[in-house]
Design an enzyme around this catalytic site. Structure first.
Site, PDB file in Angstrom:
ATOM      1  N   SER A  92      39.832  39.680  30.907  1.00 47.68           N
ATOM      2  CA  SER A  92      40.507  39.634  32.199  1.00 47.68           C
ATOM      3  C   SER A  92      39.804  38.586  33.049  1.00 47.68           C
ATOM      4  O   SER A  92      38.678  38.191  32.744  1.00 47.68           O
ATOM      5  CB  SER A  92      40.443  40.993  32.896  1.00 47.68           C
ATOM      6  OG  SER A  92      41.116  41.976  32.153  1.00 47.68           O
ATOM      7  N   TYR A  93      40.464  38.191  34.123  1.00 44.16           N
ATOM      8  CA  TYR A  93      39.929  37.109  34.953  1.00 44.16           C
ATOM      9  C   TYR A  93      39.763  37.548  36.397  1.00 44.16           C
ATOM     10  O   TYR A  93      40.657  38.163  36.975  1.00 44.16           O
ATOM     11  CB  TYR A  93      40.842  35.886  34.875  1.00 44.16           C
ATOM     12  CG  TYR A  93      40.733  35.206  33.533  1.00 44.16           C
ATOM     13  CD1 TYR A  93      39.866  34.144  33.346  1.00 44.16           C
ATOM     14  CD2 TYR A  93      41.442  35.669  32.442  1.00 44.16           C
ATOM     15  CE1 TYR A  93      39.727  33.539  32.112  1.00 44.16           C
ATOM     16  CE2 TYR A  93      41.309  35.079  31.193  1.00 44.16           C
ATOM     17  CZ  TYR A  93      40.455  34.017  31.046  1.00 44.16           C
ATOM     18  OH  TYR A  93      40.310  33.425  29.815  1.00 44.16           O
ATOM     19  N   LEU A  94      38.612  37.196  36.957  1.00 45.64           N
ATOM     20  CA  LEU A  94      38.363  37.390  38.375  1.00 45.64           C
ATOM     21  C   LEU A  94      38.851  36.177  39.159  1.00 45.64           C
ATOM     22  O   LEU A  94      39.209  36.283  40.318  1.00 45.64           O
ATOM     23  CB  LEU A  94      36.868  37.613  38.634  1.00 45.64           C
ATOM     24  CG  LEU A  94      36.330  38.945  38.102  1.00 45.64           C
ATOM     25  CD1 LEU A  94      34.828  38.894  37.968  1.00 45.64           C
ATOM     26  CD2 LEU A  94      36.757  40.067  39.027  1.00 45.64           C
TER      27      LEU A  94
END
Length: 149
Positions: A28-30
């Site tokens: 997942s990406y912040l």
């Protein structure tokens, strides 16, 4: 600070029998800002926080910082990440002096198979197996950060 020099290819043939390791990955990406990507990755029972700069124009190299973090922390942080995730199985395939990482994507990216090879320099030579297809290095459609969309 680390440097990453890699080339990406679509995969057009059988490679699994040559693999020596299989890793289940969820990431997942912040941030997917054009100036940086900040990624959380669960790889089997391990977790990593990775920060990457953009590539300089005309190069294959970018800055990369990767930190191992507790898996439970990664699972909690994934709850506040951007919508979407990348789910894939990574196969490690020995290739001369290198290892090729072949990602078989699942969920909404089902059917996509991409191979990456990390090099020590942009002009480093490597063996190209027959199952490597079209090179897609630098094509934003194949950036993992764009595959969450």
């Amino acid at each position: 600070m680390g440097k990453e020099t890699e080339r990406k290819f679509l995969v057009k043939g059988e490679f699994i029998k040559q693999s020596i390791q299989k890793i289940d990955i969820t990431q997942s990406y912040l941030s997917v800002d054009p100036q940086k990507t900040i990624r959380l990755r669960l790889a089997d029972d391990e977790a990593y926080l990775t920060i990457k700069s953009p590539r300089s124009a005309g190069t294959l190299t970018r800055d990369e910082w990767e930190f191992r973090i507790p898996a439970e922390d990664a699972r909690e942080m994934m709850k506040i990440c951007l919508p979407g995730k990348v789910v894939k199985t990574r196969y490690i395939v020995p290739n001369g002096a290198h290892k090729i990482e072949v990602d078989v994507f699942h969920d909404k990216n089902e059917g996509l198979v991409i191979a990456e090879i990390e090099l020590t320099s942009e002009d480093e030579k490597f063996l190209k197996p027959s199952w490597l297809g079209e090179e897609v290095t630098g094509d934003p459609r194949y950036y993992s950060s764009n595959l969450i969309k």
